[in-house]
Write an enzyme that holds these catalytic residues in place. Structure first.
Site, mmCIF file in Angstrom:
data_model
loop_
_atom_site.group_PDB
_atom_site.id
_atom_site.type_symbol
_atom_site.label_atom_id
_atom_site.label_comp_id
_atom_site.label_asym_id
_atom_site.label_seq_id
_atom_site.Cartn_x
_atom_site.Cartn_y
_atom_site.Cartn_z
ATOM 1 N N ASN A 8 0.850 -1.209 0.000
ATOM 2 C CA ASN A 8 0.000 0.000 0.000
ATOM 3 C C ASN A 8 0.879 1.249 0.000
ATOM 4 O OD1 ASN A 8 -2.785 1.069 0.427
ATOM 5 N ND2 ASN A 8 -1.991 1.800 2.393
ATOM 6 N N GLU B 118 -7.511 4.460 0.794
ATOM 7 C CA GLU B 118 -7.603 5.557 1.769
ATOM 8 C C GLU B 118 -8.149 6.817 1.099
ATOM 9 O OE1 GLU B 118 -3.947 6.118 3.978
ATOM 10 O OE2 GLU B 118 -3.550 3.970 4.040
HETATM 11 C C1 XIL Z 1 -3.403 8.559 9.618
HETATM 12 C C2 XIL Z 1 -4.615 8.600 10.537
HETATM 13 O O1 XIL Z 1 -5.740 8.963 9.774
HETATM 14 C C3 XIL Z 1 -4.375 9.591 11.650
HETATM 15 O O2 XIL Z 1 -5.421 9.498 12.620
HETATM 16 C C4 XIL Z 1 -3.037 9.326 12.335
HETATM 17 O O3 XIL Z 1 -2.787 10.341 13.278
HETATM 18 C C5 XIL Z 1 -1.910 9.282 11.326
HETATM 19 O O4 XIL Z 1 -2.214 8.304 10.342
HETATM 20 N N1 XIL Z 1 -1.373 6.959 5.221
HETATM 21 C C6 XIL Z 1 -1.728 5.849 5.943
HETATM 22 C C7 XIL Z 1 -2.631 5.995 7.110
HETATM 23 O O5 XIL Z 1 -1.402 4.727 5.552
HETATM 24 O O6 XIL Z 1 -2.357 5.068 8.135
HETATM 25 C C8 XIL Z 1 -2.583 7.385 7.680
HETATM 26 O O7 XIL Z 1 -3.574 7.493 8.691
HETATM 27 C C9 XIL Z 1 -2.784 8.423 6.598
HETATM 28 C C10 XIL Z 1 -1.700 8.315 5.565
#
Ligand code: XIL
Length: 297
Positions: free
Chosen positions: A169, A232
């Site tokens: 990912n 995401e």
């Molecule tokens: C982010 C979360 O949304 C936040 O709550 C945390 O503070 C930091 O991480 N890429 C990723 C996710 O793979 O795990 C991240 O999530 C955002 C960027």
């Protein structure tokens, strides 16, 4: 169909959201979660710092709450993330070399074993490539344990949970560029050498629009013989609704694009504070972007 989840299901895809265990008591949040989504990802609760706060001491409290809630709602669960340079616990940040390598592999084994049979897809390795425009590996303590740390993580995950789809990912890999091509070359190499990998996740944290070659990029990975997932998704800026439609249509146009996950439910839940990149407003109302996705499905 009337919801994101049901519409995606009719096309053979899941439609998921990242969720926080701490919000499961919020009735607006859980109402939308239950009605609209067929898959969930723990926004933070299955990460290394959360699940192994001290070396060899595992805490599955938050992750298990999310899993139980999803099972009660008939939703699938995406696992996120087993090995990542970020959100490592302090004890692991202080390790290096073979000690870090074995701690990381033990972490992968333990967490994947705990959730064995419960996770449809795991992000085994997250964000291992740099943004240098040359497709380099990201410099990290994990990378410094040896270039084969990624395949070692995938082999450990497969041994622990043979039924889970194992994904790589990353972000800024959403179009054809040096970084996505480096990931592509790694996946091609893994497939050629029999390293277990089943899917590639495209985070798709976007601003204003999706890359013009978004669908072509998904397709070239699918043509390597792996599934692709939008993992995401959030889109800030102007053109939000149109960009959400473009991403949705691109996934549906690629046979091996198995599902889409948005990174939060309401704008007020987003990690991208102040940019309102999600499908529901802070009051839980459907936005134009929501309707755009629903119409595209
Ligand atoms: C982010 C979360 O949304 C936040 O709550 C945390 O503070 C930091 O991480 N890429 C990723 C996710 O793979 O795990 C991240 O999530 C955002 C960027």
């Amino acid at each position: 169909a009337a919801t994101l989840g049901a519409s995606a299901e009719a096309k053979g895809r899941y439609f998921g959201a990242a969720i926080a265990a701490s919000k499961l008591g919020d009735s607006t949040y859980t109402r939308i979660l239950k009605s609209e989504f067929t898959s969930v990802t723990a926004e933070n609760e299955m990460k290394w710092d959360a699940t192994e706060p001290s070396r060899g001491v595992f805490n599955y409290t938050g992750g298990d709450r999310i899993l139980a809630q999803a099972q009660a709602n008939g939703q699938k669960v995406r696992g996120h993330a087993l090995a990542w340079h970020s959100q490592m616990p302090g004890w692991a940040q202080s390790l290096s070399g073979s000690t870090l390598r074995s701690a990381m592999l033990n972490h992968v084994t333990q967490v994947a074993t705990h959730y064995k049979g419960k996770i449809h897809s795991w992000d085994v390795v997250n964000e291992a490539f740099a943004d240098d425009g040359r497709g380099s590996r990201r410099d990290s303590s994990l990378q410094r344990t040896g270039n084969d740390w990624i395949e070692a993580a995938f082999r450990s995950a497969r041994a622990a949970d043979p039924a889970a789809k194992l994904c790589y990912n990353d972000y800024n890999t959403d179009g054809v560029n040096a970084k996505s091509t480096a990931v592509y070359n790694m996946v091609r190499d893994f497939k050629a050498r029999g390293v277990p990998i089943d899917c590639v996740g495209f985070q798709s944290h976007l601003t204003n629009s999706a890359p013009g070659d978004y669908q072509a990029n998904l397709q070239r990975f699918a043509d390597l013989g792996v599934d692709v997932q939008i993992t995401e998704l959030d889109i800030s800026g102007s053109g939000q609704a149109a960009a959400y439609a473009a991403v949705t249509k691109a996934c549906l146009a690629v046979a091996r694009c198995t599902g889409i996950t948005v990174w939060g439910i309401r704008d007020s839940d987003s990690w991208r504070t102040g940019t309102n990149p999600l499908l529901f407003d802070a009051g839980g109302n459907k936005k134009a972007a929501y309707t755009s996705v629903l119409n595209a499905l």
